[in-house]
Design an enzyme around this catalytic site. Structure first.
Site, PDB file in Angstrom:
ATOM      1  N   ALA A 159       0.841  -1.201   0.000  1.00 56.16           N
ATOM      2  CA  ALA A 159       0.000   0.000   0.000  1.00 56.16           C
ATOM      3  C   ALA A 159       0.868   1.240   0.000  1.00 56.16           C
ATOM      4  O   ALA A 159       2.019   1.223   0.456  1.00 56.16           O
ATOM      5  CB  ALA A 159      -0.930   0.006   1.208  1.00 56.16           C
ATOM      6  N   THR A 181       6.998   4.118   5.998  1.00 53.32           N
ATOM      7  CA  THR A 181       6.591   5.508   5.825  1.00 53.32           C
ATOM      8  C   THR A 181       7.125   6.329   6.995  1.00 53.32           C
ATOM      9  O   THR A 181       7.788   5.808   7.879  1.00 53.32           O
ATOM     10  CB  THR A 181       5.056   5.642   5.790  1.00 53.32           C
ATOM     11  OG1 THR A 181       4.540   5.462   7.124  1.00 53.32           O
ATOM     12  CG2 THR A 181       4.420   4.600   4.881  1.00 53.32           C
ATOM     13  N   LYS A 235       9.633   6.248  12.779  1.00 53.82           N
ATOM     14  CA  LYS A 235      10.023   6.541  14.174  1.00 53.82           C
ATOM     15  C   LYS A 235       8.901   7.144  15.014  1.00 53.82           C
ATOM     16  O   LYS A 235       9.075   7.358  16.209  1.00 53.82           O
ATOM     17  CB  LYS A 235      11.214   7.519  14.182  1.00 53.82           C
ATOM     18  CG  LYS A 235      12.508   6.938  13.682  1.00 53.82           C
ATOM     19  CD  LYS A 235      13.654   7.900  13.858  1.00 53.82           C
ATOM     20  CE  LYS A 235      13.742   8.888  12.736  1.00 53.82           C
ATOM     21  NZ  LYS A 235      14.176   8.310  11.458  1.00 53.82           N
ATOM     22  N   ALA A 288      19.954   3.215  10.942  1.00 51.99           N
ATOM     23  CA  ALA A 288      19.604   2.452   9.734  1.00 51.99           C
ATOM     24  C   ALA A 288      19.823   0.957   9.977  1.00 51.99           C
ATOM     25  O   ALA A 288      19.132   0.351  10.797  1.00 51.99           O
ATOM     26  CB  ALA A 288      20.388   2.966   8.530  1.00 51.99           C
ATOM     27  N   GLY A 337      21.182  12.776  -1.408  1.00 54.50           N
ATOM     28  CA  GLY A 337      20.073  11.972  -0.894  1.00 54.50           C
ATOM     29  C   GLY A 337      20.109  11.755   0.600  1.00 54.50           C
ATOM     30  O   GLY A 337      19.318  10.976   1.143  1.00 54.50           O
ATOM     31  N   LYS A 365      15.681   9.981  17.891  1.00 59.01           N
ATOM     32  CA  LYS A 365      16.523   8.786  18.017  1.00 59.01           C
ATOM     33  C   LYS A 365      17.062   8.635  19.438  1.00 59.01           C
ATOM     34  O   LYS A 365      17.126   7.521  19.974  1.00 59.01           O
ATOM     35  CB  LYS A 365      17.673   8.852  17.005  1.00 59.01           C
ATOM     36  CG  LYS A 365      17.224   8.728  15.558  1.00 59.01           C
ATOM     37  CD  LYS A 365      18.385   8.912  14.605  1.00 59.01           C
ATOM     38  CE  LYS A 365      17.940   8.789  13.148  1.00 59.01           C
ATOM     39  NZ  LYS A 365      19.052   9.018  12.197  1.00 59.01           N
TER      40      LYS A 365
END
Length: 805
Positions: A494, A545, A569, A601, A654, A672
């Site tokens: 989705a 997302t 997060k 990551a 990026g 974080k």
């Protein structure tokens, strides 16, 4: 000699009868062929009889369909019994005409009417087979009436069979299902599926070498293939296992068929008329010892439970006798019984159609006890399903019941009733019907009846990280299946406004293309509803997302035993109350909520911290560079590259968000640090973190264009700071610190001796001081940003949920 039975689909058309001819005529030894009515004809005959009894002339049209069906079949055959069939059809018409006129249908007349299905089919098959001789089962299979059922009189039947077949032809054809009353000679039958029973009776009486049941499936399956797509044929099993599976819904063999063959130790072979080269299922007394504790799983969907309860039952002899006597009088079969050791509660499993009838009979039987309050009113619960796991190996493997309940519990399925015999060949339990598919899939997977363990994946967010994840799944699917027995099955994908769901799986290579072409309109709530309605076992919801709306779905998924893997997060760094709530649900349900990629990551930071605390260590301090974007910027700033240019380069590479202020304001690092502090065992909210930002607040006001216009104003100031630090042998790092529950983020200068000094590019580093690692803190360092490494971290979390065997 051998006995071969062919079912309704095997004789349902001219083409299938010619297949039967080829199979039978290839047999070199004498053979008795038992045939069912043409597929669907018995139901047609019953409908015709009911219409006639109701005085409805539509019975004639239904009868015409029966006649047309047989006429169509014989038209496709080179040899046909036209004369004999005409006689039988005329007899049938006359009986039905009489029923229509008197508007009455007795059981005797009904039995006579349905017998014409097998009489007609056996006539056709006998005409087709070379040298075949037709026998009438009514002449040698005799029954007694007990209550409302016809029970075979084996003594009389066996004698008559021996006399009838004293001179055995090369091919004998016998209509299945039908018999005759021993006393009156009236037509009776052996019940639906009784043709199997006819074949077994003949095989046992004549001491056949083997009994073959030819049908339209390859044999007994490990589970219902309509529900379990990877169910497979059981090549060998015992009579006991076959009986147990047949009694609990596996419709391959009529259950009474097993006993005559078992009694005479005659092997039963289940074969497929339409796939005769398949091995089939071979059933004998021989117990096959292998590594699989259960042989198969079967189920009955239309289950009702009747609970008989009352303190007046305790210590009273004969209560169960009265229960079963009352039910046997009305012909109600109880297929499962569960009783408490205190004797005050007995629960009976019956078919839905028998439930109300059974309760009325019990109320009559226990009328006095009900009136005196010794027994409570009978409780009926419907909408249930019964599942049985079957296997003679279970008695040799401890912990089967524990594994069963553990598997169901992890899938969020509660058992309502349970029964297990001392023989340990069958554990039966009752659940809600809505959970049947999920339970069967979970158990089939858990007990290694599946070739692969399946993990069903719902993925939301299919752009950068999600797109990389799909590529990783595509690349790793085959190796995981071959080397680890794990099948990753993408059952849903989705994005913001579209979703595509398919419980059979979506090819990860083409799923985005399919989503674009076939996806349905979606929203987070619509997606949640659709996933919960699918009710798929062993499933994981993967969130790639950054959506707060998607994060709000986690609680409901976890509560329904769907694990969650999040690159998002929002939930783990949101309110502490919500964080603890999600954690508490995982402890209660046993599912997992994993978010390793929220920090660093793909670096194993959170897992390492959990390993430390779970082993009894205490985390005292965390110092970390957690923003790949900010680290890239401070590593890039030089005499030639000012701050504004470095920010622009981070965006082009990026590392930075489209709006770079989201990185520069420290919010990402703050989140974080909150996550790490919580995982270290400290109660922490974002508002508790002290922020020392390096860019003044006015630069975060206005539009993105305003930011790009104003940010060069800081170039000179940052270059001056850089030169000063360089002269001192130092560098700038944006550092997050948690020291005994106190948190801060801000710019720090570090010397060449500091572990953070040589941190290159967009890498992250975390230094963990614990009671054990006090003098020499633990350091984890590596790539901390980028879609590929984040996707790899998400993939690692997914694999950890699978518990690869």
């Amino acid at each position: 000699m051998r006995v071969m039975k062919f079912g309704g689909t095997s004789v349902g058309s001219a083409e299938s009868i010619l297949k039967v001819k080829k199979i039978v005529e290839a047999v070199e030894e004498p053979v008795i062929v038992v045939v069912s009515a043409l597929g669907g004809i018995t139901d047609h005959l019953l409908t015709t009889a009911r219409l006639a009894a109701a005085g409805n002339s539509a019975y004639e049209q239904e009868l015409a369909l029966v006649e047309q069906r047989h006429t169509t079949v014989i038209a496709g055959l080179t040899r046909n019994p036209n004369a004999g069939m005409t006689v039988l059809l005329d007899e049938l018409k006359n009986i039905l005409k009489g029923v229509f006129l008197v508007k009455e249908l007795s059981q005797k007349t009904s039995d006579s009417i349905v017998s014409y299905g097998e009489r007609l089919s056996s006539l056709i098959v006998a005409a087709v087979l070379d040298g075949a001789r037709l026998f009438d089962a009514r002449a040698f299979i005799q029954t007694d009436r007990q209550f409302s059922k016809h029970i075979v009189d084996f003594k009389a039947t066996n004698l008559l069979i021996e006399q009838t077949f004293v001179d055995l032809p090369k091919i004998s054809v016998v209509p299945g299902f039908i018999a005759a009353d021993k006393t009156t000679g009236d037509v009776t039958n052996l019940g639906r599926g009784g043709s199997d029973y006819t074949a077994a009776i003949l095989a046992a009486a004549l001491k056949a070498r083997i009994l073959e049941i030819w049908t339209d499936v390859d044999g007994f399956m490990t589970a219902d293939p309509r529900i379990i797509t990877n169910a497979y044929v059981i090549e060998k099993m015992t009579y006991v296992e076959a009986m147990e599976l047949s009694n609990f819904g596996a419709k391959v063999v009529y259950p009474p068929t097993i006993y005559p063959a078992y009694h005479e130790n005659i092997p039963i072979l289940i074969k497929n008329t339409f796939n005769p080269d398949a091995a089939g299922t071979y059933i004998t007394r021989d117990h096959l010892r292998d590594e699989k504790p259960i042989r198969g799983i079967s189920s009955i969907n239309d289950t009702s439970l009747i609970t008989v309860q009352g303190l007046g039952m305790v210590g009273v002899l004969g209560v169960n006798y009265r229960i079963f006597k009352a039910l046997s009088k009305i012909g109600v079969s109880v297929f499962m019984v569960s009783q408490t050791a205190s004797e005050n509660t007995s629960t009976l499993g019956v078919r839905d159609a028998d439930a109300e009838l059974a309760v009325e009979a019990l109320r009559r039987e226990f009328e006095q006890e009900l009136r005196q309050g010794e027994i409570n009113n009978f409780k009926v619960e419907k909408g249930l399903a019964t599942v049985a796991i079957v296997g003679e190996n279970m008695k040799h493997v401890p912990g089967i019941a524990g594994k069963l309940f553990g598997t169901l519990g992890r899938s969020g399925i509660s058992t309502i009733a349970l029964a297990q015999s001392a023989s340990e060949t069958n554990i039966s339990f009752v659940i809600k019907s809505e959970h049947l598919r999920k339970a069967l899939n979970a158990l089939h997977d858990s007990f290694f009846l599946s070739e692969y363990q399946v993990l069903n994946i719902f993925l939301v967010g299919v752009r950068t990280v999600g797109g990389q994840l799909l590529e990783t799944i595509r690349r790793q699917q085959r190796p995981l299946m071959e080397h680890n027995g794990l099948k990753l099955n993408v059952v849903g994908i989705a994005r913001k406004n579209k979703m595509l769901l398919d419980r059979n799986g979506i090819n990860p290579e083409k799923c985005i293309e399919k989503l674009n072409a076939e996806g349905q309109d979606s929203s987070p709530k619509k997606l949640q509803k659709a996933i919960l309605e699918m009710n798929i076992f062993n499933s994981v919801f993967v969130d790639c997302t950054a959506s707060a709306e998607v994060a709000e779905l986690y609680e409901e998924f976890l509560s329904h035993n769907i694990s969650v893997v999040a690159a998002n997060k929002v939930a783990s760094s949101g309110t502490y109350e919500n964080y603890r709530k999600l954690k508490a649900i995982t402890y209660k349900t046993g599912v997992k909520y994993l978010f390793e990629t929220n920090v660093g990551a793909g670096l194993p930071i959170i897992n390492t911290m959990n390993a430390l605390t779970n082993s009894g260590d205490k985390i005292l301090k965390i110092e970390a560079v957690l923003s790949g974007t900010l680290n890239f910027i401070f590593n890039t700033i030089s005499a030639e590259i000012p701050l504004s240019k470095a920010i622009q380069m981070a965006q082009e590479a990026g590392f930075a968000e489209p709006d770079p202020r989201l990185d520069l304001n420290g919010t990402d690092v703050l989140r974080k640090l909150v996550i790490l502090s919580r995982e270290a065992g400290y109660e922490m909210n974002q508002s508790d973190v002290e922020k020392n930002l390096f860019i003044p607040d006015p630069y975060f006001e206005g539009s993105t264009d305003d930011f790009w216009k104003k940010i060069p104003e800081l170039n000179a100031e940052f270059e001056a700071k850089r030169q000063k630090l360089a002269a001192e042998g130092k560098k700038s790092r944006f550092v997050a610190v948690m020291d005994n529950g106190k948190c801060s983020i801000g710019l720090q200068s570090v010397s060449a001796a500091h572990p953070f000094y040589e941190l290159e590019g967009s890498n992250n580093i975390i230094m963990i001081t614990t009671e054990r690692y006090y003098e020499y803190p633990m350091i984890i360092k590596g790539y901390g940003a980028g879609a590929a490494v984040t996707a790899a971290g998400v993939f690692s979390d997914i694999i950890s949920i699978a518990n690869i065997r």
